[in-house]
Design a protein around this motif. Structure first.
Motif, mmCIF file in Angstrom:
data_model
loop_
_atom_site.group_PDB
_atom_site.id
_atom_site.type_symbol
_atom_site.label_atom_id
_atom_site.label_comp_id
_atom_site.label_asym_id
_atom_site.label_seq_id
_atom_site.Cartn_x
_atom_site.Cartn_y
_atom_site.Cartn_z
ATOM 1 N N VAL A 33 53.223 -48.875 -65.553
ATOM 2 C CA VAL A 33 52.478 -48.894 -64.144
ATOM 3 C C VAL A 33 52.539 -47.426 -63.682
ATOM 4 O O VAL A 33 51.519 -46.940 -63.160
ATOM 5 C CB VAL A 33 53.164 -50.095 -63.113
ATOM 6 C CG1 VAL A 33 52.444 -49.886 -61.828
ATOM 7 C CG2 VAL A 33 52.816 -51.359 -63.591
ATOM 8 N N SER A 34 53.658 -46.979 -63.373
ATOM 9 C CA SER A 34 53.879 -45.802 -62.752
ATOM 10 C C SER A 34 53.481 -44.432 -63.169
ATOM 11 O O SER A 34 53.083 -43.494 -62.241
ATOM 12 C CB SER A 34 55.291 -45.743 -62.166
ATOM 13 O OG SER A 34 56.080 -45.474 -63.526
ATOM 14 N N VAL A 35 53.342 -44.414 -64.246
ATOM 15 C CA VAL A 35 52.838 -43.155 -65.102
ATOM 16 C C VAL A 35 51.309 -42.877 -64.504
ATOM 17 O O VAL A 35 50.861 -41.758 -64.706
ATOM 18 C CB VAL A 35 52.915 -43.003 -66.677
ATOM 19 C CG1 VAL A 35 54.221 -42.947 -67.084
ATOM 20 C CG2 VAL A 35 52.136 -44.268 -67.310
ATOM 21 N N PHE A 36 50.855 -43.807 -64.174
ATOM 22 C CA PHE A 36 49.135 -43.792 -63.739
ATOM 23 C C PHE A 36 49.296 -43.091 -62.343
ATOM 24 O O PHE A 36 48.612 -42.119 -61.986
ATOM 25 C CB PHE A 36 48.648 -45.378 -63.642
ATOM 26 C CG PHE A 36 47.150 -45.110 -63.001
ATOM 27 C CD1 PHE A 36 46.177 -45.025 -63.821
ATOM 28 C CD2 PHE A 36 46.919 -45.125 -61.813
ATOM 29 C CE1 PHE A 36 44.882 -45.175 -63.508
ATOM 30 C CE2 PHE A 36 45.695 -45.048 -61.093
ATOM 31 C CZ PHE A 36 44.632 -45.225 -61.914
ATOM 32 N N GLN A 37 50.200 -43.198 -61.517
ATOM 33 C CA GLN A 37 50.447 -42.690 -60.120
ATOM 34 C C GLN A 37 50.785 -41.363 -60.352
ATOM 35 O O GLN A 37 50.375 -40.667 -59.722
ATOM 36 C CB GLN A 37 51.243 -43.410 -59.303
ATOM 37 C CG GLN A 37 50.775 -44.907 -58.715
ATOM 38 C CD GLN A 37 50.826 -46.038 -59.950
ATOM 39 O OE1 GLN A 37 51.658 -46.322 -60.700
ATOM 40 N NE2 GLN A 37 49.494 -46.726 -59.823
ATOM 41 N N ALA A 38 51.847 -40.930 -61.282
ATOM 42 C CA ALA A 38 52.246 -39.792 -61.433
ATOM 43 C C ALA A 38 50.962 -38.694 -62.076
ATOM 44 O O ALA A 38 51.049 -37.780 -61.469
ATOM 45 C CB ALA A 38 53.385 -39.860 -62.554
ATOM 46 N N GLY A 39 50.243 -39.280 -62.897
ATOM 47 C CA GLY A 39 49.059 -38.554 -63.262
ATOM 48 C C GLY A 39 48.128 -38.159 -61.797
ATOM 49 O O GLY A 39 47.676 -37.063 -61.808
ATOM 50 N N ILE A 53 49.331 -45.980 -74.671
ATOM 51 C CA ILE A 53 48.996 -46.840 -73.099
ATOM 52 C C ILE A 53 49.502 -45.567 -72.048
ATOM 53 O O ILE A 53 48.984 -45.423 -71.153
ATOM 54 C CB ILE A 53 49.489 -47.900 -73.067
ATOM 55 C CG1 ILE A 53 48.636 -49.034 -73.762
ATOM 56 C CG2 ILE A 53 49.822 -48.483 -71.777
ATOM 57 C CD1 ILE A 53 49.197 -50.431 -73.735
ATOM 58 N N TYR A 54 50.699 -45.021 -72.399
ATOM 59 C CA TYR A 54 51.364 -44.325 -71.569
ATOM 60 C C TYR A 54 50.600 -42.915 -71.424
ATOM 61 O O TYR A 54 50.018 -42.489 -70.415
ATOM 62 C CB TYR A 54 52.779 -43.845 -72.108
ATOM 63 C CG TYR A 54 53.865 -44.676 -71.943
ATOM 64 C CD1 TYR A 54 53.959 -45.730 -70.738
ATOM 65 C CD2 TYR A 54 54.543 -44.900 -73.006
ATOM 66 C CE1 TYR A 54 54.945 -46.651 -70.655
ATOM 67 C CE2 TYR A 54 55.710 -45.918 -72.871
ATOM 68 C CZ TYR A 54 55.949 -46.721 -71.647
ATOM 69 O OH TYR A 54 56.773 -47.435 -71.503
ATOM 70 N N GLY A 55 50.193 -42.326 -72.434
ATOM 71 C CA GLY A 55 49.122 -41.104 -72.447
ATOM 72 C C GLY A 55 47.888 -41.121 -71.798
ATOM 73 O O GLY A 55 47.447 -40.628 -70.892
ATOM 74 N N GLY A 63 39.570 -44.783 -72.760
ATOM 75 C CA GLY A 63 39.484 -44.668 -74.142
ATOM 76 C C GLY A 63 40.717 -44.942 -74.973
ATOM 77 O O GLY A 63 40.892 -45.563 -75.999
ATOM 78 N N LEU A 64 41.558 -43.731 -74.857
ATOM 79 C CA LEU A 64 42.756 -43.797 -75.442
ATOM 80 C C LEU A 64 43.755 -45.242 -75.361
ATOM 81 O O LEU A 64 44.297 -45.505 -76.370
ATOM 82 C CB LEU A 64 43.486 -42.724 -74.879
ATOM 83 C CG LEU A 64 43.566 -41.300 -75.389
ATOM 84 C CD1 LEU A 64 44.136 -40.130 -74.706
ATOM 85 C CD2 LEU A 64 43.537 -41.086 -76.772
ATOM 86 N N MET A 65 43.586 -45.735 -74.183
ATOM 87 C CA MET A 65 44.653 -47.051 -74.039
ATOM 88 C C MET A 65 44.137 -48.013 -75.059
ATOM 89 O O MET A 65 44.916 -48.847 -75.464
ATOM 90 C CB MET A 65 44.209 -47.444 -72.716
ATOM 91 C CG MET A 65 45.051 -46.820 -71.529
ATOM 92 S SD MET A 65 44.777 -47.460 -69.904
ATOM 93 C CE MET A 65 44.445 -46.098 -69.040
ATOM 94 N N LEU A 66 42.731 -47.933 -75.292
ATOM 95 C CA LEU A 66 42.223 -49.107 -76.044
ATOM 96 C C LEU A 66 42.782 -48.835 -77.462
ATOM 97 O O LEU A 66 42.234 -49.757 -78.523
ATOM 98 C CB LEU A 66 40.675 -49.091 -76.205
ATOM 99 C CG LEU A 66 40.120 -49.422 -74.785
ATOM 100 C CD1 LEU A 66 38.730 -49.496 -74.846
ATOM 101 C CD2 LEU A 66 40.347 -51.012 -74.533
ATOM 102 N N GLY A 67 43.178 -47.439 -77.851
ATOM 103 C CA GLY A 67 43.702 -47.379 -79.384
ATOM 104 C C GLY A 67 45.071 -48.023 -79.532
ATOM 105 O O GLY A 67 45.620 -47.743 -80.632
ATOM 106 N N ALA A 68 45.817 -48.529 -78.497
ATOM 107 C CA ALA A 68 47.196 -48.961 -78.864
ATOM 108 C C ALA A 68 47.316 -50.227 -79.336
ATOM 109 O O ALA A 68 46.513 -51.244 -79.019
ATOM 110 C CB ALA A 68 47.913 -49.063 -77.212
ATOM 111 N N ASN A 69 47.986 -50.629 -80.172
ATOM 112 C CA ASN A 69 48.638 -51.843 -80.653
ATOM 113 C C ASN A 69 50.089 -51.758 -81.079
ATOM 114 O O ASN A 69 51.016 -50.829 -80.616
ATOM 115 C CB ASN A 69 47.821 -52.076 -81.957
ATOM 116 C CG ASN A 69 47.987 -50.996 -83.196
ATOM 117 O OD1 ASN A 69 49.018 -50.552 -83.055
ATOM 118 N ND2 ASN A 69 47.017 -50.904 -83.819
#
Length: 538
Positions: free
Chosen positions: A73-79, A126-128, A112-118
């Motif tokens: 959750v929080s890496v979004f706010q850090a960015g 997801i973090y990136g 778009g990057l988040m959709l590549g996670a599995n």
């Protein structure tokens, strides 16, 4: 007065309140749709059994699960914190429109990057992706309120900047309900958690399409010396010719404000930094604007936004679908409150009274909720269904949301978009947005641990902060509704601060009457045209 009645600083032609200013505000507010959706969907998505199975969250210890959930959750706010400051040089050099475009593109890349996670790749994408998406919305949270405030007529500035908050709540409403819908209609599996991540691309796409049709801020163009283009854009937005008395006045006020800035702060990229470091007046307003977001996050609203399933379990609500349904109702209450705030309260009641009433009401409700949890401790004494005491606690929980949403949810953004001079506005908004994202990061990073260790104490903590904010607003925040951006220095010069609005508004009306009288006497416009354009609703 009707619900859409206006309180004007001067006689204003009806043409000024046209569809173009609302369209521009709506397009810019798509940035907040992206923020609102993220704040609502992420906390519920990571609690879906399909997501936990995919990434092994269901095998982690409680402490490790709290840490991983908080990090997601929080890496979004850090960015977003860093993105809010990145927007300053882009907005200053290339303009508000280009700043918004950069924000949208960066967010799209992150989503778009988040959709590549599995499960095989792990949580790295997801973090990136969330860092990049946060960087984009942080830049947008700087640019959008500035852009909207700079194009707004004073009488509807709160309403137009408020569309930014409305976009936030619409995005949040979709985010809260989408997980409830997919939990009912989509079998557990990768698609169940990927759909909420993919929906992020919809508001971002609409935002980028809308940017093709908006025009640059006239006030920014004036500050960059592009006078002809500025007047052209201002005429288009106001739907008035350049020789109309209203535009003559507005352009004159902008010119005067720029001259005053040149004489005091100066016009240039580094001048606002120097003023922020040396000018006590600027430092004081930066302090006020930034601390408003401390109090806003001190309400606990972002703890609820990002970790709503945890919050409802703390209140004794059990079952995945029940948690999600309760979360959805929370989103409905917020959206209704924001709509009421936008259409009626912000430009009718004003900023100052809203903040004090909202904080006081929310504080009382949170004390009651905390008291119930202290006595009943429902998370450690499960009954299989919510008790009558739990129903009462839920009522006061929703009531605290009803107090908070039409008051503190969007008003700090409106105030920060208003109280600074044009040359300071972009840096000041970066500081305000940075303050918001800093405190949001703090809350989102430590909320799981706070619920684990503090239990009912977390509700008393938030209630105490809301009570303290009432004192802060009463003594330090002036009313800004209906005051032109170029007159904010005069507003803050009046003491005591609680009486400044009425004194200045009366002074502005008297100045307006003298100015129009001089214009008529000088022959710039005849008496008949003057009379036809004067129509004030107070």
């Amino acid at each position: 007065m009707g619900i859409l009645a206006l309180v004007e600083d001067r006689p204003t032609p009806r043409a000024v309140y046209n569809w173009r200013v609302y369209l521009l505000a709506a397009v810019a507010s798509c940035t907040s749709c992206m923020i609102g959706y993220d704040s609502a969907f992420i906390g519920t998505t990571i609690t879906l059994s399909s997501f936990e199975d995919e990434f092994g969250l269901n095998t982690m210890s409680t402490s490790r699960l709290d840490r991983v959930s908080a990090n997601i959750v929080s890496v979004f706010q850090a960015g977003a914190f860093f993105g809010s400051f990145f927007a300053y040089p882009v907005g200053y050099i290339w303009g508000r429109r280009v700043g918004l475009l950069c924000a949208g593109l960066i967010f799209m890349l992150g989503a778009g990057l988040m959709l590549g996670a599995n499960g095989q790749r792990g949580l790295g994408l997801i973090y990136g992706g969330r860092v990049l998406a946060g960087f984009g919305v942080g830049a947008g949270s700087n640019m959008a309120p500035i852009y909207i405030s700079e194009l707004s007529p004073p009488a509807i500035r709160g309403r137009l900047v408020g569309t930014y908050e409305l976009g936030w709540q619409i995005g949040g409403l979709v985010g809260f309900w989408i997980n409830y819908g997919i939990s009912l209609h989509i079998a557990p599996g990768p698609m169940q958690w990927m759909i909420p991540f993919g929906v992020q691309l919809i508001p971002a796409g609409l935002f980028l399409i809308g940017l093709l049709f908006i025009r640059e801020s006239p006030r920014w163009l004036f500050s960059r010396g592009r006078r002809e283009q500025a007047i052209k854009n201002l005429c288009w937005m106001r739907q008035l010719p350049a020789d109309d008395i209203y535009l003559i006045e507005e352009i004159g006020a902008i010119d005067q404000a720029l001259e005053e800035q040149r004489a005091s702060i100066g016009l240039g990229f580094w001048k606002p930094f120097r003023a922020a470091a040396t000018n006590k007046k600027v430092m004081y307003r930066l302090f006020l604007g930034s601390v408003l977001f401390l109090w806003q996050n001190g309400s606990g609203i972002n703890a609820i936004n990002y970790y709503s399933p945890t919050v409802f379990k703390n209140l004794g609500v059990t079952g995945e679908n029940t948690d999600l349904f309760s979360t959805g109702l929370f989103g409905v209450v917020k959206t209704i409150g924001t709509t009421l705030w936008l259409l009626y309260m912000i430009d009718r009641v004003g900023r100052r009274m809203l903040l004090m009433v909202g904080a006081a009401g929310s504080s009382v409700c949170l004390w009651i909720v905390g008291g119930y949890i202290k006595i009943a401790d429902p998370s450690k004494n499960p009954t299989g269904k919510i008790t009558s005491g739990g129903v009462a606690a839920m009522f006061f929980f929703y009531l605290s949301t009803a107090f908070y949403t039409p008051t503190w949810n969007g008003t700090p953004w409106v105030i920060n978009a208003e109280i600074f001079e044009p040359n300071m506005r972009s840096l000041a908004q970066a500081c305000a947005a940075g303050s918001n994202w800093f405190w949001t990061f703090f809350i989102s990073r430590f909320t799981p641990q706070m619920f684990t260790t503090m239990s009912y104490g977390i509700w008393f903590f938030f209630a105490s902060l809301m009570a303290l904010s009432v004192v802060f607003v009463f003594f330090l925040i002036p009313e800004t509704k209906g005051i032109p951006l170029e007159s904010m220095d005069q507003l803050f010069a009046h003491q005591p601060i609680r009486q400044a609005h009425g004194v200045l508004l009366q002074q502005l009306r008297e100045d307006e009457e003298r100015f129009r009288h001089d214009i008529v006497e000088s022959g710039v416009m005849d008496e008949k045209r003057h009379v036809e354009q004067v129509e004030v609703v107070v």
